[in-house]
Design a protein around this motif. Structure first.
Motif, PDB file in Angstrom:
ATOM      1  N   GLN A  66       0.817  -1.222   0.000  1.00  0.00           N
ATOM      2  CA  GLN A  66       0.000   0.000   0.000  1.00  0.00           C
ATOM      3  C   GLN A  66       0.848   1.267   0.000  1.00  0.00           C
ATOM      4  O   GLN A  66       0.311   2.372  -0.020  1.00  0.00           O
ATOM      5  CB  GLN A  66      -0.931   0.015   1.222  1.00  0.00           C
ATOM      6  CG  GLN A  66      -2.025  -1.041   1.181  1.00  0.00           C
ATOM      7  CD  GLN A  66      -1.601  -2.310   1.902  1.00  0.00           C
ATOM      8  OE1 GLN A  66      -0.451  -2.731   1.831  1.00  0.00           O
ATOM      9  NE2 GLN A  66      -2.539  -2.936   2.600  1.00  0.00           N
ATOM     10  N   HIS A  88       1.046   8.912  -1.532  1.00  0.00           N
ATOM     11  CA  HIS A  88       0.919   7.680  -0.758  1.00  0.00           C
ATOM     12  C   HIS A  88       0.561   8.029   0.687  1.00  0.00           C
ATOM     13  O   HIS A  88       0.827   9.149   1.141  1.00  0.00           O
ATOM     14  CB  HIS A  88       2.220   6.861  -0.805  1.00  0.00           C
ATOM     15  CG  HIS A  88       3.395   7.560  -0.202  1.00  0.00           C
ATOM     16  ND1 HIS A  88       4.167   8.472  -0.886  1.00  0.00           N
ATOM     17  CD2 HIS A  88       3.935   7.478   1.042  1.00  0.00           C
ATOM     18  CE1 HIS A  88       5.131   8.925  -0.105  1.00  0.00           C
ATOM     19  NE2 HIS A  88       5.007   8.336   1.074  1.00  0.00           N
ATOM     20  N   GLU A 148      -9.114   5.384   1.259  1.00  0.00           N
ATOM     21  CA  GLU A 148      -7.747   4.911   1.508  1.00  0.00           C
ATOM     22  C   GLU A 148      -7.383   5.090   2.975  1.00  0.00           C
ATOM     23  O   GLU A 148      -6.761   4.215   3.584  1.00  0.00           O
ATOM     24  CB  GLU A 148      -6.761   5.672   0.617  1.00  0.00           C
ATOM     25  CG  GLU A 148      -5.344   5.139   0.661  1.00  0.00           C
ATOM     26  CD  GLU A 148      -4.431   5.874  -0.305  1.00  0.00           C
ATOM     27  OE1 GLU A 148      -3.566   5.217  -0.912  1.00  0.00           O
ATOM     28  OE2 GLU A 148      -4.576   7.115  -0.456  1.00  0.00           O
ATOM     29  N   VAL A 152      -6.343   1.992   5.499  1.00  0.00           N
ATOM     30  CA  VAL A 152      -5.077   1.963   6.240  1.00  0.00           C
ATOM     31  C   VAL A 152      -5.344   1.921   7.740  1.00  0.00           C
ATOM     32  O   VAL A 152      -4.679   1.195   8.484  1.00  0.00           O
ATOM     33  CB  VAL A 152      -4.198   3.186   5.883  1.00  0.00           C
ATOM     34  CG1 VAL A 152      -2.954   3.239   6.779  1.00  0.00           C
ATOM     35  CG2 VAL A 152      -3.780   3.129   4.414  1.00  0.00           C
TER      36      VAL A 152
END
Length: 222
Positions: A66, A88, A148, A152
Motif C-alpha cells: 500500500q 501515498h 484509503e 489503512v
C-alpha cells in the motif's frame, strides 16, 4: 506472507540489529523459532522509543504494497504546504503522555557482576534499576482519499492486535486500544486530505545499568 512468518522475520531483524549475529545466523534462528513453541515471557525490556521502532518495522513490512510510510520523528509535518497532494499514505505519531506507573523513581531490579576486560579480570559490580511507565500514544493516518484512509486505519488496527505477541515478547508489558477520535490539530490537513487519529495505551519499562565503579569515579573527580 502470513502473520506468523512476518513476526518471525521481525524478530530476526530485531535480534540482528543488535549486531550479535550475522544474516546467516539470523535466518537460521528464524527457522529454529518456527519449530519451537512461542514463549510467554518477554525476552527483554522495552522503552517507548523501542515500541515506536517496532511499529515502524511492522508498518514498513506489512503495508509495503500500500506504500504506507511511517514517520518515526515525532511531530514531523508530512508536508510544509497542506494544500499539496500526497501520492501515498503516511502514519505519524505523537506522545500524549508518559507518566510513572506506581513507581515515582527507578527501583533496583537486580544486582550484577560484569567483566571489565580493559581493567582486570575481577569484574565490576553494578545494579539494574527499572521504572515502569504508562503512556498514551496517538497515531495519525493521512491519505489523499477517505476510502484509503479508512483502509489503512483498519489494517493498522488489525496489525497492532495481530502482533501483540511480538510486542510483548520484546518487552512491551501492555498494549491496548484507547480510542478513535478527531484531532482538531489536523483540521488544516482535512481541507485537501483525509485524516484518522487513533490512541493507544502502552505500558513499558525503562532499565538503567549503574556500575559502582562509575559512581566512585564521579565522586573522586568532584
Amino acid at each position: 506472507m502470513n502473520s506468523t512468518d512476518l513476526e518471525l522475520l521481525l524478530q530476526a531483524s530485531t535480534d540482528n540489529s543488535s549486531g550479535v549475529m550475522s544474516d546467516t545466523e539470523a535466518a537460521s534462528l528464524s527457522e529454529e523459532r518456527k519449530k519451537a513453541p512461542p514463549p510467554f515471557k518477554a525476552n527483554k525490556s522495552a522503552n517507548l522509543q523501542d515500541f515506536i521502532k517496532m511499529v515502524s518495522k511492522i508498518v514498513s513490512m506489512a503495508l509495503k504494497k500500500q506504500k504506507v510510510e511511517f514517520i518515526p520523528d515525532e511531530g514531523k509535518r508530512v508536508l510544509v504546504d497542506p494544500n499539496e497532494k500526497i501520492d501515498h499514505p503516511f502514519i505519524t505519531y505523537k506522545v500524549i503522555s508518559r507518566t510513572p506507573k506506581g513507581e515515582l523513581k527507578p527501583r533496583e531490579r537486580e544486582s550484577l557482576i560484569a567483566e571489565d576486560v580493559a581493567k582486570d579480570a575481577d569484574g565490576r559490580q553494578g545494579r539494574v534499576y527499572g521504572q515502569k511507565f504508562k503512556c498514551y500514544v496517538q497515531f495519525n493516518i493521512i491519505a489523499s482519499e477517505y476510502s484509503e484512509a479508512d483502509e489503512v486505519m483498519n489494517t493498522f488496527e488489525d496489525l497492532i492486535l495481530s502482533y501483540a505477541h511480538y510486542f510483548k515478547k520484546n518487552g512491551v508489558a501492555e498494549l491496548l486500544f484507547e480510542k478513535h477520535l478527531t484531532d482538531e490539530n489536523f483540521d488544516i490537513y482535512r481541507q485537501t486530505m483525509s485524516v484518522r487519529n487513533l490512541q493507544y495505551y502502552v505500558e513499558v519499562e525503562r532499565l538503567t545499568v549503574v556500575f559502582d565503579s562509575e559512581i566512585k569515579d564521579i565522586q573522586i573527580n568532584d
